[in-house]
Design a protein around this motif. Structure first.
Motif, PDB file in Angstrom:
ATOM      1  N   HIS A  77       0.821  -1.416   0.070  1.00 35.81           N
ATOM      2  CA  HIS A  77       0.036   0.150  -0.056  1.00 35.81           C
ATOM      3  C   HIS A  77       0.792   1.332  -0.046  1.00 35.81           C
ATOM      4  N   THR A  78       1.951   1.348   0.728  1.00 34.39           N
ATOM      5  CA  THR A  78       2.828   2.465   0.753  1.00 34.39           C
ATOM      6  C   THR A  78       3.976   2.338  -0.143  1.00 34.39           C
ATOM      7  N   ASP A  79       4.151   1.502  -1.123  1.00 32.26           N
ATOM      8  CA  ASP A  79       4.998   1.392  -2.101  1.00 32.26           C
ATOM      9  C   ASP A  79       4.876   2.607  -3.009  1.00 32.26           C
ATOM     10  N   GLN A  80       5.754   3.406  -3.274  1.00 32.37           N
ATOM     11  CA  GLN A  80       5.868   4.629  -4.142  1.00 32.37           C
ATOM     12  C   GLN A  80       6.738   4.314  -5.193  1.00 32.37           C
ATOM     13  N   GLY A  81       7.233   3.068  -5.189  1.00 32.35           N
ATOM     14  CA  GLY A  81       8.258   2.756  -6.501  1.00 32.35           C
ATOM     15  C   GLY A  81       7.598   2.682  -7.954  1.00 32.35           C
ATOM     16  N   PRO A  82       8.219   1.820  -8.873  1.00 34.00           N
ATOM     17  CA  PRO A  82       7.785   1.515 -10.107  1.00 34.00           C
ATOM     18  C   PRO A  82       6.592   0.387 -10.341  1.00 34.00           C
ATOM     19  N   THR A  83       6.404  -0.281  -9.191  1.00 37.87           N
ATOM     20  CA  THR A  83       5.432  -1.443  -9.349  1.00 37.87           C
ATOM     21  C   THR A  83       4.240  -0.939  -9.918  1.00 37.87           C
ATOM     22  N   PRO A  84       3.896  -1.505 -11.063  1.00 35.62           N
ATOM     23  CA  PRO A  84       2.454  -1.234 -11.699  1.00 35.62           C
ATOM     24  C   PRO A  84       1.271  -1.662 -10.694  1.00 35.62           C
ATOM     25  N   GLU A  85       0.227  -1.112 -10.792  1.00 38.31           N
ATOM     26  CA  GLU A  85      -1.022  -1.228 -10.094  1.00 38.31           C
ATOM     27  C   GLU A  85      -1.681  -2.614 -10.162  1.00 38.31           C
ATOM     28  N   PRO A  86      -1.608  -3.158 -11.245  1.00 37.83           N
ATOM     29  CA  PRO A  86      -1.955  -4.589 -11.564  1.00 37.83           C
ATOM     30  C   PRO A  86      -1.214  -5.612 -10.652  1.00 37.83           C
ATOM     31  N   VAL A  87       0.171  -5.291 -10.378  1.00 40.41           N
ATOM     32  CA  VAL A  87       0.935  -6.193  -9.561  1.00 40.41           C
ATOM     33  C   VAL A  87       0.656  -6.057  -8.262  1.00 40.41           C
ATOM     34  N   LYS A  88       0.270  -4.663  -7.787  1.00 42.63           N
ATOM     35  CA  LYS A  88       0.048  -4.546  -6.404  1.00 42.63           C
ATOM     36  C   LYS A  88      -1.202  -5.073  -6.016  1.00 42.63           C
ATOM     37  N   ALA A  89      -2.257  -5.160  -6.804  1.00 45.15           N
ATOM     38  CA  ALA A  89      -3.365  -5.802  -6.720  1.00 45.15           C
ATOM     39  C   ALA A  89      -3.386  -7.192  -6.741  1.00 45.15           C
ATOM     40  N   ALA A  90      -2.546  -7.582  -7.468  1.00 46.71           N
ATOM     41  CA  ALA A  90      -2.418  -9.403  -7.349  1.00 46.71           C
ATOM     42  C   ALA A  90      -1.565  -9.447  -6.128  1.00 46.71           C
ATOM     43  N   LEU A  91      -0.704  -9.041  -5.516  1.00 44.72           N
ATOM     44  CA  LEU A  91       0.034  -9.230  -4.130  1.00 44.72           C
ATOM     45  C   LEU A  91      -1.256  -8.851  -3.029  1.00 44.72           C
ATOM     46  N   LEU A  92      -2.036  -7.938  -3.191  1.00 39.15           N
ATOM     47  CA  LEU A  92      -2.763  -8.010  -2.082  1.00 39.15           C
ATOM     48  C   LEU A  92      -3.775  -9.035  -2.190  1.00 39.15           C
ATOM     49  N   GLN A  93      -4.430  -9.455  -3.382  1.00 43.50           N
ATOM     50  CA  GLN A  93      -5.193 -10.513  -3.488  1.00 43.50           C
ATOM     51  C   GLN A  93      -4.517 -11.946  -3.100  1.00 43.50           C
ATOM     52  N   GLY A  94      -3.450 -11.983  -3.378  1.00 44.74           N
ATOM     53  CA  GLY A  94      -2.689 -13.404  -2.790  1.00 44.74           C
ATOM     54  C   GLY A  94      -2.512 -13.376  -1.459  1.00 44.74           C
ATOM     55  N   ALA A  95      -2.042 -12.080  -0.849  1.00 42.12           N
ATOM     56  CA  ALA A  95      -2.083 -12.130   0.820  1.00 42.12           C
ATOM     57  C   ALA A  95      -3.381 -12.547   1.445  1.00 42.12           C
ATOM     58  N   THR A  96      -4.666 -11.906   0.648  1.00 41.92           N
ATOM     59  CA  THR A  96      -5.909 -12.015   1.410  1.00 41.92           C
ATOM     60  C   THR A  96      -6.202 -13.336   1.367  1.00 41.92           C
ATOM     61  N   GLU A  97      -6.162 -14.155   0.094  1.00 44.32           N
ATOM     62  CA  GLU A  97      -6.315 -15.368  -0.076  1.00 44.32           C
ATOM     63  C   GLU A  97      -5.845 -16.232   1.130  1.00 44.32           C
ATOM     64  N   CYS A  98      -4.492 -15.802   1.218  1.00 45.07           N
ATOM     65  CA  CYS A  98      -3.601 -16.760   2.484  1.00 45.07           C
ATOM     66  C   CYS A  98      -4.424 -16.428   3.893  1.00 45.07           C
ATOM     67  N   LEU A  99      -4.746 -15.143   4.391  1.00 45.68           N
ATOM     68  CA  LEU A  99      -5.384 -14.956   5.405  1.00 45.68           C
ATOM     69  C   LEU A  99      -6.540 -15.678   5.271  1.00 45.68           C
ATOM     70  N   ILE A 100      -7.424 -15.725   4.415  1.00 42.82           N
ATOM     71  CA  ILE A 100      -8.814 -16.777   4.238  1.00 42.82           C
ATOM     72  C   ILE A 100      -8.369 -18.232   4.832  1.00 42.82           C
ATOM     73  N   LEU A 101      -7.576 -18.771   4.007  1.00 46.35           N
ATOM     74  CA  LEU A 101      -7.174 -19.898   4.090  1.00 46.35           C
ATOM     75  C   LEU A 101      -6.769 -20.211   5.551  1.00 46.35           C
ATOM     76  N   LEU A 102      -5.825 -19.317   6.296  1.00 49.03           N
ATOM     77  CA  LEU A 102      -5.339 -19.561   7.674  1.00 49.03           C
ATOM     78  C   LEU A 102      -6.656 -19.398   8.544  1.00 49.03           C
ATOM     79  N   ASP A 103      -7.574 -18.457   8.125  1.00 44.40           N
ATOM     80  CA  ASP A 103      -8.730 -18.363   9.077  1.00 44.40           C
ATOM     81  C   ASP A 103      -9.563 -19.799   9.258  1.00 44.40           C
ATOM     82  N   ARG A 104      -9.525 -20.310   8.012  1.00 43.23           N
ATOM     83  CA  ARG A 104     -10.549 -21.606   7.757  1.00 43.23           C
ATOM     84  C   ARG A 104      -9.756 -22.931   8.822  1.00 43.23           C
ATOM     85  N   CYS A 105      -8.530 -22.879   8.584  1.00 41.91           N
ATOM     86  CA  CYS A 105      -7.690 -23.828   9.189  1.00 41.91           C
ATOM     87  C   CYS A 105      -7.492 -23.663  10.472  1.00 41.91           C
ATOM     88  N   SER A 106      -7.948 -22.214  11.161  1.00 39.65           N
ATOM     89  CA  SER A 106      -7.373 -22.141  12.530  1.00 39.65           C
ATOM     90  C   SER A 106      -8.921 -21.865  13.397  1.00 39.65           C
TER      91      SER A 106
END
Length: 501
Positions: A441-470
């Motif tokens: 979210h705070t990255d001000q570098g050259p990372t494109p927005e689609p890549v940032k969205a993919a990272l946030l999506q991947g992290a969210t999916e991991c949190l959802i899986l962790l929530d289900r198994c815990s």
């Protein structure tokens, strides 16, 4: 027929005794045999460029019956082989990388290749025209084609694409020659030419490999710099089920290339091995322990520090390891540490200490496939895998974020397969994922927005899986974070986790 100055230059000998019978060798064959002997000396010796050009004019102007009806297929095949050798790149006594620049020698090679290619074009045109003549036809043309198509194909493959010994003219001639070669052979593609039109028809790959055999030994393959390219360009044209019949011909040179000390040759050899693995039945690969030999050759490359080589090796291993696993299962062998785990253990060891971004990206891209394949057995590597995941999530690896995206996918696969072992790792993983979200979210570098969205999506999916198994522990822990977070993008990710049912 007028033979211009070429025949006179060759000084064809007439019978000295008038009572002596005429020579048994027809005039056309006598001419071609002497020309072949002249060029068998190699590119050195007397100037031969003029002879090549006159030979092209002779072949173009000659009557088909005189040229083809009065010559044996072996004589024409020998002439084609001699001319191909004359136009070959300079022989080398050591590796090309260790030699000084040979620009002038390579330029001369390209000029010779263009002239020789023009002669071959005229010859194939004559053969094509002779097919329709009653006095010649397929009965005469067929045996000649069988003798000349193999050497002409190797010549064409040598000069077809951009190499140090080619130029635009020689490449253009080689392209025309390839088209005429396929037409003369009655084939629609190079693959059809080499493998045959159907499973019952034998192509010309065996003949081509027979011609290359002497050039592909341990002591000779580096002397002709074009040999490895001809082999590695031809091999992918032969696929399943045809390649199985040629396994004994193609496996040794592929291993030889991969065992070289130069990275370029190693990668070339690994690509050849990968094509063999994909196109030869598993039973043939496992016979005589061939698959194990290939595995150990590839495994040794995992100690390399070159990213392109590591990527080629890992992709090749992903297709080879299932074959080895099935073979072990069929032989009912006791299961020690499997090849999968052996490779993964070494990869994780290298990943943990790796600091070069190019290698980190390669490792991270292939890691999910290993986790997916091992399944629940990934629990044997969880401690080291956790350290790798945490370390890679912390480091920005460029605008495309390939390493982080690969590790997020790895984490998802790990949670899915080893979910009973995840609750105890929840605090560490939750902290790392939240930190990643904040960094993105705070990255001000050259990372494109689609890549940032993919990272946030991947992290969210991991949190959802962790929530289900815990059993919902992640939702409880995120309540305080959601209420205190003021950044809409991060809040949206947390909201999705909390709303998951």
């Amino acid at each position: 027929m007028e033979l211009s100055g070429l025949v006179r230059a060759l000084r064809l000998e007439e019978p000295r005794d008038e009572e002596q019978p005429p020579p048994a060798v027809p005039p056309a064959e006598q001419v071609l045999l002497q020309i072949g002997a002249l060029f068998s000396e190699g590119p050195g010796g007397a100037p031969k460029a003029a002879v090549v050009r006159e030979l092209g004019a002779l072949v173009e102007a000659a009557d088909c019956r005189w040229l083809l009806g009065g010559v044996s297929p072996a004589a024409l095949g020998g002439l084609v082989t001699a001319l191909s050798g004359y136009a070959a790149p300079p022989k080398q006594e050591q590796d090309a990388a260790d030699l000084p620049s040979k620009d002038s020698a390579y330029a001369a090679t390209a000029e010779r290749a263009a002239d020789v290619g023009s002669v071959f074009l005229c010859l194939l045109a004559k053969l094509e025209a002779a097919k329709s003549q009653e006095s010649l036809g397929a009965a005469v043309v067929g045996p000649i084609l069988r003798c000349v198509l193999g050497p002409i194909y190797i010549f064409t493959a040598t000069h077809l694409v951009e190499r140090p010994w080619t130029d635009t003219r020689s490449q253009a001639v080689a392209q025309q020659l390839l088209e005429l070669l396929l037409q003369a052979a009655g084939c629609g593609s190079v693959a059809e030419f080499l493998r045959g039109k159907n499973e019952d028809e034998e192509g010309r790959f065996a003949a081509v490999m027979g011609l290359l055999k002497q050039e592909l030994t341990k002591d000779t393959w580096k002397r002709n710099p074009a040999t490895k390219f001809v082999f590695s360009w031809s091999l992918p044209q032969v696929s399943r089920p045809w390649l199985s019949a040629h396994l004994e011909r193609v496996l040794p040179p592929s291993l030889l290339l991969s065992d070289d000390y130069r990275e370029e040759n190693k990668i070339l050899g690994v690509h050849c091995l990968h094509h063999i693995i994909l196109n030869v039945p598993a039973a043939d690969l496992c016979q005589f322990n061939r698959a194990e030999v290939v595995y150990h050759a590839l495994y040794n490359h995992l100690y390399s520090r070159e990213a392109p080589l590591i990527q080629a090796v890992l992709l090749c291993l992903l297709d080879l390891l299932p074959i080895l696993e099935r073979a072990q299962r069929q032989q009912k062998q006791p299961r020690p540490t499997s090849h999968w785990q052996e490779v993964l253990q070494l990869v994780l060891t290298h990943m943990e200490a790796e600091h070069r971004l190019a290698l980190r990206r390669v490792y991270a891209r292939t890691l999910p496939a290993f986790v997916q394949r091992l399944g629940i057995l990934i629990v044997r590597h969880l401690k080291r895998l956790e350290r790798v995941i945490l370390g890679y999530l912390e480091v920005w690896d460029g605008p495309e974020e390939e390493a982080r995206l690969g590790v997020l996918e790895t984490l998802q696969c790990t949670i899915q397969h080893a979910w009973p072992r995840m609750p105890c790792r929840l605090p560490v993983l939750l902290k790392a994922l939240l930190k990643l979200m904040w960094d993105v979210h705070t990255d001000q570098g050259p990372t494109p927005e689609p890549v940032k969205a993919a990272l946030l999506q991947g992290a969210t999916e991991c949190l959802i899986l962790l929530d289900r198994c815990s059993e919902g522990q992640v939702k409880v822990l995120l309540e305080g974070v959601y209420s205190s977070c003021e950044e809409n993008r991060v809040r949206e990710c947390i909201r999705r986790v909390q709303e998951d049912t």
